[in-house]
Design a protein around this motif. Structure first.
Motif, short mmCIF file in Angstrom:
data_model
loop_
_atom_site.label_atom_id
_atom_site.label_comp_id
_atom_site.label_asym_id
_atom_site.label_seq_id
_atom_site.Cartn_x
_atom_site.Cartn_y
_atom_site.Cartn_z
N ASP A 46 -60.15 16.86 63.01
CA ASP A 46 -60.31 15.43 62.74
C ASP A 46 -59.15 14.66 63.35
O ASP A 46 -59.34 13.62 64.00
CB ASP A 46 -60.35 15.18 61.22
CG ASP A 46 -61.58 15.75 60.55
OD1 ASP A 46 -62.53 16.12 61.27
OD2 ASP A 46 -61.59 15.82 59.31
N THR A 47 -57.95 15.16 63.11
CA THR A 47 -56.76 14.49 63.62
C THR A 47 -56.72 14.51 65.15
O THR A 47 -56.35 13.52 65.78
CB THR A 47 -55.50 15.17 63.05
OG1 THR A 47 -55.56 15.18 61.63
CG2 THR A 47 -54.24 14.42 63.47
N GLN A 48 -57.13 15.64 65.73
CA GLN A 48 -57.19 15.70 67.19
C GLN A 48 -58.16 14.66 67.75
O GLN A 48 -57.86 13.99 68.75
CB GLN A 48 -57.62 17.10 67.64
CG GLN A 48 -56.59 18.19 67.42
CD GLN A 48 -57.08 19.54 67.91
OE1 GLN A 48 -57.29 19.73 69.11
NE2 GLN A 48 -57.28 20.46 66.98
N ILE A 62 -50.52 12.47 68.26
CA ILE A 62 -51.41 12.70 67.10
C ILE A 62 -52.28 13.94 67.35
O ILE A 62 -52.47 14.78 66.46
CB ILE A 62 -52.27 11.45 66.85
CG1 ILE A 62 -51.40 10.30 66.37
CG2 ILE A 62 -53.37 11.75 65.82
CD1 ILE A 62 -52.12 8.97 66.29
N SER A 63 -52.82 14.07 68.56
CA SER A 63 -53.65 15.23 68.88
C SER A 63 -52.86 16.54 68.78
O SER A 63 -53.36 17.56 68.29
CB SER A 63 -54.23 15.10 70.29
OG SER A 63 -55.20 14.07 70.34
N ARG A 67 -53.69 19.73 66.47
CA ARG A 67 -53.83 21.12 66.92
C ARG A 67 -52.97 22.05 66.07
O ARG A 67 -53.40 23.13 65.69
CB ARG A 67 -53.45 21.24 68.40
CG ARG A 67 -54.52 20.77 69.36
CD ARG A 67 -54.23 21.21 70.78
NE ARG A 67 -52.99 20.63 71.27
CZ ARG A 67 -52.91 19.44 71.86
NH1 ARG A 67 -54.00 18.70 72.02
NH2 ARG A 67 -51.75 19.00 72.31
N HIS A 68 -51.74 21.60 65.81
CA HIS A 68 -50.85 22.42 64.97
C HIS A 68 -51.43 22.60 63.58
O HIS A 68 -51.43 23.72 63.02
CB HIS A 68 -49.47 21.75 64.88
CG HIS A 68 -48.50 22.50 64.01
ND1 HIS A 68 -47.93 23.70 64.39
CD2 HIS A 68 -48.02 22.22 62.76
CE1 HIS A 68 -47.13 24.14 63.43
NE2 HIS A 68 -47.16 23.25 62.43
N GLN A 69 -51.97 21.53 63.01
CA GLN A 69 -52.58 21.60 61.68
C GLN A 69 -53.77 22.56 61.70
O GLN A 69 -53.96 23.36 60.78
CB GLN A 69 -53.02 20.21 61.23
CG GLN A 69 -53.66 20.18 59.85
CD GLN A 69 -54.15 18.79 59.47
OE1 GLN A 69 -54.07 17.85 60.27
NE2 GLN A 69 -54.67 18.65 58.27
N SER A 70 -54.57 22.49 62.76
CA SER A 70 -55.74 23.36 62.87
C SER A 70 -55.33 24.83 62.97
O SER A 70 -55.92 25.71 62.33
CB SER A 70 -56.56 22.95 64.09
OG SER A 70 -57.71 23.76 64.22
#
Length: 241
Positions: A46-48, A62-63, A67-70
């Motif tokens: 979502d953030t990406q 932000i992307s 990616r890090h969060q994913s």
């Protein structure tokens, strides 16, 4: 003003992002059972997407955060799944280690799993033609008095046609073999060790199926009066034989 509207529009897209397929394949465990790899909602994606729609350097940052969060979510999902699986393995191992050899043998027997056995005797005490769990006579520590009855055997459940070899290796080096072919879906073959010619010391009982080593166990015969001793066959692998 236009910038504000743009942000609001992106926020609206973000709200719809989970419905637009922002998922990733991850292991799923429910109620302690591994359910396999499934598509799971991925907030990092979502953030990406938000960063992609934003554009520019802020969007790229932000992307990257997305990616890090994913990646972190996927790593945590795999860790949780493997932790659950390992816990189940440990619990099963602990349960097995708390079982006595007789309990392990009876569990195999009652679940119709083929296994070899070493006991004092096998008796059809009620003469019904079916060997039942209580008709395997003896305890389970694998030590026999020289005057004990000693019976070795193999219980088969499953398809017929397999060729079974039961090999007994005496302490002094003598080797005896018994071969038979499975005819029925269930069968029990056994051999007794007569007291005449019996040696004191450690014996090895080896099971082979269709010419391939399938496991072995050891038991000991010592001087003494009759007792009730029993040992279940255990598989250690060919290199330990």
């Amino acid at each position: 003003m236009r910038r504000t509207l743009a942000i609001c529009g992106l926020a609206g897209l973000m709200a719809l992002a989970p419905l637009a397929g922002c998922t990733s394949p991850q292991p799923v465990v429910q109620n302690g059972r591994y359910q396999g790899i499934q598509q799971v909602h991925d907030p990092g994606k979502d953030t990406q997407l938000f960063g992609f729609l934003w554009g520019g350097i802020p969007g790229a940052l932000i992307s990257a955060a997305g990616r890090h969060q994913s990646e972190q979510q996927a790593a945590q999902a795999y860790d949780n799944a493997f932790q659950t699986i390992q816990s189940q393995i440990d619990q099963g191992t602990n349960r097995q280690s708390m079982q006595s050899p007789r309990e392990r043998f009876l569990s195999l027997f009652e679940n119709k799993q083929s296994t070899a056995f070493i006991c004092n005797a096998v008796e059809d005490s009620n003469n019904n033609g079916i060997v039942e769990p209580n008709e395997f006579i003896g305890d389970f520590d694998g030590n026999f008095a020289s005057s004990d009855d000693i019976t070795l055997g193999y219980i088969h459940w499953g398809q017929s046609g397999q060729n079974i070899n039961l090999q007994l290796r005496y302490p002094g080096g003598k080797v005896s073999n018994q071969n038979f072919t499975i005819i029925d879906p269930y069968g029990l073959e056994r051999i007794s060790i007569p007291q005449s010619g019996r040696e004191l010391g450690n014996y090895t009982f080896v099971l082979s199926i269709d010419g391939k080593y399938a496991g072995h166990a050891q038991f000991r015969v010592e001087p003494g009066s009759p007792g009730v001793k029993y040992s279940q066959l255990k598989t250690f692998g060919g290199k330990d034989e």
